[in-house]
Design an enzyme around this catalytic site. Sequence first.
Site, PDB file in Angstrom:
ATOM      1  N   HIS A  62       0.845  -1.204   0.000  1.00  0.00           N
ATOM      2  CA  HIS A  62       0.000   0.000   0.000  1.00  0.00           C
ATOM      3  C   HIS A  62       0.878   1.250   0.000  1.00  0.00           C
ATOM      4  O   HIS A  62       0.688   2.170  -0.814  1.00  0.00           O
ATOM      5  CB  HIS A  62      -0.901  -0.021   1.239  1.00  0.00           C
ATOM      6  CG  HIS A  62      -1.750   1.205   1.408  1.00  0.00           C
ATOM      7  ND1 HIS A  62      -3.110   1.203   1.184  1.00  0.00           N
ATOM      8  CD2 HIS A  62      -1.441   2.488   1.779  1.00  0.00           C
ATOM      9  CE1 HIS A  62      -3.600   2.421   1.404  1.00  0.00           C
ATOM     10  NE2 HIS A  62      -2.600   3.211   1.767  1.00  0.00           N
ATOM     11  N   GLU A  63       1.835   1.287   0.912  1.00  0.00           N
ATOM     12  CA  GLU A  63       2.709   2.465   1.015  1.00  0.00           C
ATOM     13  C   GLU A  63       3.626   2.588  -0.196  1.00  0.00           C
ATOM     14  O   GLU A  63       3.868   3.695  -0.703  1.00  0.00           O
ATOM     15  CB  GLU A  63       3.529   2.400   2.308  1.00  0.00           C
ATOM     16  CG  GLU A  63       2.706   2.448   3.578  1.00  0.00           C
ATOM     17  CD  GLU A  63       1.885   3.725   3.700  1.00  0.00           C
ATOM     18  OE1 GLU A  63       2.266   4.755   3.112  1.00  0.00           O
ATOM     19  OE2 GLU A  63       0.842   3.686   4.387  1.00  0.00           O
ATOM     20  N   HIS A  66       1.914   4.228  -3.142  1.00  0.00           N
ATOM     21  CA  HIS A  66       1.943   5.693  -3.059  1.00  0.00           C
ATOM     22  C   HIS A  66       3.282   6.227  -3.568  1.00  0.00           C
ATOM     23  O   HIS A  66       3.340   7.195  -4.332  1.00  0.00           O
ATOM     24  CB  HIS A  66       1.768   6.148  -1.608  1.00  0.00           C
ATOM     25  CG  HIS A  66       0.392   5.938  -1.050  1.00  0.00           C
ATOM     26  ND1 HIS A  66      -0.756   6.220  -1.753  1.00  0.00           N
ATOM     27  CD2 HIS A  66      -0.011   5.497   0.173  1.00  0.00           C
ATOM     28  CE1 HIS A  66      -1.812   5.958  -0.993  1.00  0.00           C
ATOM     29  NE2 HIS A  66      -1.388   5.505   0.174  1.00  0.00           N
TER      30      HIS A  66
END
Length: 204
Positions: A62-63, A66
């Site tokens: 998820h990170e 980004h």
Amino acid sequence: MRFSTREVVDLGAAWVALGIAFTLFLDRGLAFSLVWGDLALSAVLDTLAVSMVTVGVGFLLHELAHKVVAVRFGQLAEFRADYGMLALAIGAALAGFLFAAPGAVYHGGRPITERQVGLIALAGPATNVVLAGVFAPLLAVAPLGTVGQLGVTINLILAGFNMLPFGPLDGRKVLGWSKVVFAVSFVICAGLAALSLAFVGTGF
């Protein structure tokens, strides 16, 4: 794409801390065993391994999603762990409830558009939805059923939660870019999260 030494350390620390927090939360018996001093190491390692593979991978990717999209738009981007929040996550898990705000990817550099900001934010929840699809086939494999259940449910919960349009969550940035994209994304992510809780569960 480059990673500084601090970023690698922060990602690793957040991954381990979240794995421990979810291990304690998912198996309440472990927390009581820890208090009474009769902890079964094999049980801890089994649950920790499942947590690291499902929750940990969901968080990390998820990170990193980004970061990848931010770098694609010419930004400087790095993950920074919030060590206070990581400690709170472990403490909360010991107390019997779950709270996880491990840190965030911070990006900056040349000015970017609201659309680009929105796409950077949307990349995280979208990645969790894709990961849920990757874990889904494991539901049909008996020895890996628990991994599949937790991988699907946790990733969809992460997607749904992060699409909330409040505070520093991804949904607020997506809403700032496009109400239509936000509405569609929120309905998909929140709906899938609700369905996973109702019909898939965590396996614990």
